[in-house]
Design a protein around this motif. Sequence first.
Motif, PDB file in Angstrom:
ATOM      1  N   LYS A 184       0.825  -1.146  -0.096  1.00  7.37           N
ATOM      2  CA  LYS A 184      -0.064   0.075   0.015  1.00  7.37           C
ATOM      3  C   LYS A 184       0.984   1.251  -0.188  1.00  7.37           C
ATOM      4  CE  LYS A 184      -4.159  -2.045   1.862  1.00  7.37           C
ATOM      5  NZ  LYS A 184      -5.168  -1.886   3.042  1.00  7.37           N
ATOM      6  N   PHE A 185       0.325   2.241  -0.440  1.00  7.56           N
ATOM      7  CA  PHE A 185       0.999   3.565  -0.673  1.00  7.56           C
ATOM      8  C   PHE A 185       0.406   4.946  -0.121  1.00  7.56           C
ATOM      9  CE2 PHE A 185       2.595   0.631  -3.712  1.00  7.56           C
ATOM     10  CZ  PHE A 185       3.922   0.828  -3.775  1.00  7.56           C
ATOM     11  N   TYR A 186       0.983   5.717   0.515  1.00  6.52           N
ATOM     12  CA  TYR A 186       0.719   6.992   0.544  1.00  6.52           C
ATOM     13  C   TYR A 186       1.001   7.722  -0.636  1.00  6.52           C
ATOM     14  CZ  TYR A 186       1.067   5.725   5.662  1.00  6.52           C
ATOM     15  OH  TYR A 186       0.828   5.101   6.702  1.00  6.52           O
ATOM     16  N   ALA A 187       0.280   9.037  -0.670  1.00  2.00           N
ATOM     17  CA  ALA A 187       0.716   9.867  -1.603  1.00  2.00           C
ATOM     18  C   ALA A 187       1.262  11.257  -0.832  1.00  2.00           C
ATOM     19  CB  ALA A 187      -0.298  10.314  -2.639  1.00  2.00           C
ATOM     20  N   LEU A 188       2.154  12.001  -1.540  1.00  2.24           N
ATOM     21  CA  LEU A 188       2.575  13.321  -0.767  1.00  2.24           C
ATOM     22  C   LEU A 188       1.507  14.436  -1.375  1.00  2.24           C
ATOM     23  CD1 LEU A 188       6.225  13.441  -1.004  1.00  2.24           C
ATOM     24  CD2 LEU A 188       5.020  12.539   0.894  1.00  2.24           C
ATOM     25  N   ALA A 189       0.964  15.206  -0.521  1.00  7.98           N
ATOM     26  CA  ALA A 189      -0.244  15.946  -0.765  1.00  7.98           C
ATOM     27  C   ALA A 189       0.252  17.055  -2.143  1.00  7.98           C
ATOM     28  CB  ALA A 189      -0.628  16.865   0.445  1.00  7.98           C
ATOM     29  N   GLN A 190      -0.404  16.989  -2.898  1.00  6.45           N
ATOM     30  CA  GLN A 190      -0.213  17.931  -4.050  1.00  6.45           C
ATOM     31  C   GLN A 190      -0.693  19.451  -3.570  1.00  6.45           C
ATOM     32  OE1 GLN A 190      -1.642  17.207  -7.979  1.00  6.45           O
ATOM     33  NE2 GLN A 190      -1.242  15.021  -7.870  1.00  6.45           N
ATOM     34  N   SER A 191      -1.392  19.474  -2.550  1.00  6.07           N
ATOM     35  CA  SER A 191      -2.017  20.555  -2.011  1.00  6.07           C
ATOM     36  C   SER A 191      -3.266  20.130  -0.980  1.00  6.07           C
ATOM     37  CB  SER A 191      -2.684  21.497  -3.023  1.00  6.07           C
ATOM     38  OG  SER A 191      -4.198  21.257  -3.133  1.00  6.07           O
ATOM     39  N   PRO A 192      -3.395  21.051  -0.024  1.00  9.76           N
ATOM     40  CA  PRO A 192      -4.253  20.549   0.947  1.00  9.76           C
ATOM     41  C   PRO A 192      -5.842  20.691   0.622  1.00  9.76           C
ATOM     42  CG  PRO A 192      -2.968  22.187   1.814  1.00  9.76           C
ATOM     43  CD  PRO A 192      -2.861  22.282   0.363  1.00  9.76           C
ATOM     44  N   GLN A 193      -6.081  20.666  -0.918  1.00  7.52           N
ATOM     45  CA  GLN A 193      -7.255  20.975  -1.454  1.00  7.52           C
ATOM     46  C   GLN A 193      -8.437  20.307  -0.503  1.00  7.52           C
ATOM     47  OE1 GLN A 193      -8.023  23.187  -3.691  1.00  7.52           O
ATOM     48  NE2 GLN A 193     -10.111  23.012  -3.255  1.00  7.52           N
ATOM     49  N   LEU A 194      -8.443  18.880  -0.447  1.00  9.20           N
ATOM     50  CA  LEU A 194      -9.764  18.210   0.005  1.00  9.20           C
ATOM     51  C   LEU A 194      -9.688  18.530   1.535  1.00  9.20           C
ATOM     52  CD1 LEU A 194      -9.875  14.840  -1.674  1.00  9.20           C
ATOM     53  CD2 LEU A 194     -11.319  16.931  -2.013  1.00  9.20           C
TER      54      LEU A 194
END
Length: 570
Positions: A184-194
Amino acid sequence: MYRTHNCGELSLKDIGKKVILSGWIQKIRNLGSLFFIDIRDYFGITQLIIYKKSVKKNISLGKEFIIQVKGKVVERLSKNYNIPTGEIEILVYHIDLLNSSLSPPFTIENQTDGNEEIRMIYRYLDIRRNPIKNNLMIRHNLALETRNFLSKNGFLEIETPVLINYTPEGARSFVVPSRTSPNKFYALAQSPQLFKQLLMIGGIDKYFQIVKCFRDEDSRSDRQIEFTQIDCEMSFVEVHDVLVFFEYFIKHIFKKIKNIQLNSFPCISYSEAIKMYGTDSPDIRFDMTFVELNDLVKREKINLLKTQELVIGIKIQKCHNIHDNDQINFFLKKIENKNFFWIKCLSNQTLPSSNINFLNEKNLKIFVKYFKALPGDLLFFSYGKKRKTREELGKIRLKIADFLNLKNSKTFQPLWITDLPLLEWEEQSKKYKSVHHPFTSPKEEDLHLLEKYPKNIRSKSYDLIINGIEIGSGSIRIHNKNIQNIIFKHLGLSQKEIEHRFGFFIKAFEYGVPPHGGIAFGLDRLVNLLEGNKNIKNFIAFPKNNYGKDIMTNAPSFLEKDKLKELHIR
Ligand code: ASP
């Protein structure tokens, strides 16, 4: 005690004082029985005068050695009025070596002989130089002003997670394998949008964050894979509220940081921007808006042009210093468009570019008259398919501005671009893609197009452009579950994927979502722009190079086998 004073503060008023200074040796001038040293710290440079007999015999000194000196402040004979301490020097009677140094790989002075690569490898030495240090100070001031201003105006600074679930937001995400959840993977946030939207759903009225964002995009000289945004969101707002408030914010920043009072920001729609400038990020420090000539060329039955989808032109006034074909061809050399021509108005004739044998003298005069061109003025024309014609004249407009030195880096001309299209069709993937991001609200008046003509929908989005650079962008968000679902479907997400990627978000839509919207400004870009828009890397303490690499620490790098195994990567 390492020091009684710093290296930037002593002046004539301190004459006679006994002081202790510590710092790096910037320069040594050996005059036989005595030598001069320029000693530097964070605060400045002070000249030391040292008689050899007063120095311990076994000390050898060199550039960037750190010394501590004890001495007396005396008036300098040959004064240097360029630095605050230039009227005094320290007559040293005791010197201690605190640390030695290798000879630095480049000159650590305001002007350096180090190229970008070597300065990146030894970034800590580069930071010792005033230009980089000052940039970091300006960046600090910008962040501080931002925090103070937004806090005073009711915004709460809230941190949101960096390690998040992968959500298709527009760009590619960096992913991080989980050790504890195999495969499983995390993603690094592209922005705090959600998360910032969830904060609004959580009842927070106004949020901001000075936040690192990560996008796995090909780096460019003006774009870093990790960058900082001033990210903001507000509840119960419409487009107008956001634009009014953030115009006030940007004006405040320019006043505080640069002492510049900005005029009101004009606001034009995306489609107007494309028609007037051929781009959605126009530089309006200079005018030269496009003039559409289709009616004219049809009325006057001008050969070749009368059948084109679009014919546009611009007038550049007072180009007396541009004399001949060669000069113009030279500055346009990288323009690929063959469908363009120009006319130079001289006092006794009109001089056309060599590629327009299809126009006669009478035709040329028609254009000159239409544009009310005077001797010295230059007219540029582009024709063909709408999109390309506009793009190309847009490029020519910028080239001319460069050539005529119209891009004054001390002038700032912001403008808002609104009503960007909601979706664009991607030929390659045969899918729609969000122009801003999937959470952007369509304009109410275009909602009827949602099912059948999504491409024609305008969104409630806005960009802040300053001097042709996108400094901020944002939108009013969708707060209606059904609309959000339709948008996801247009983006090609199946019900299962929507559930999988955005289930938590859609669920939150069941619990009373307030109307909300926001914006994010690029902090690196903003500070770079404020200081003349030369190089974004100069405002980041430890930047990546143009290929996304950190050439000081050597990231990214290979991992040992056992580490990979631990992460369940074979
Ligand atoms: N999250 C958006 C971005 O990073 C900004 C916004 O819509 O507020 O571009």
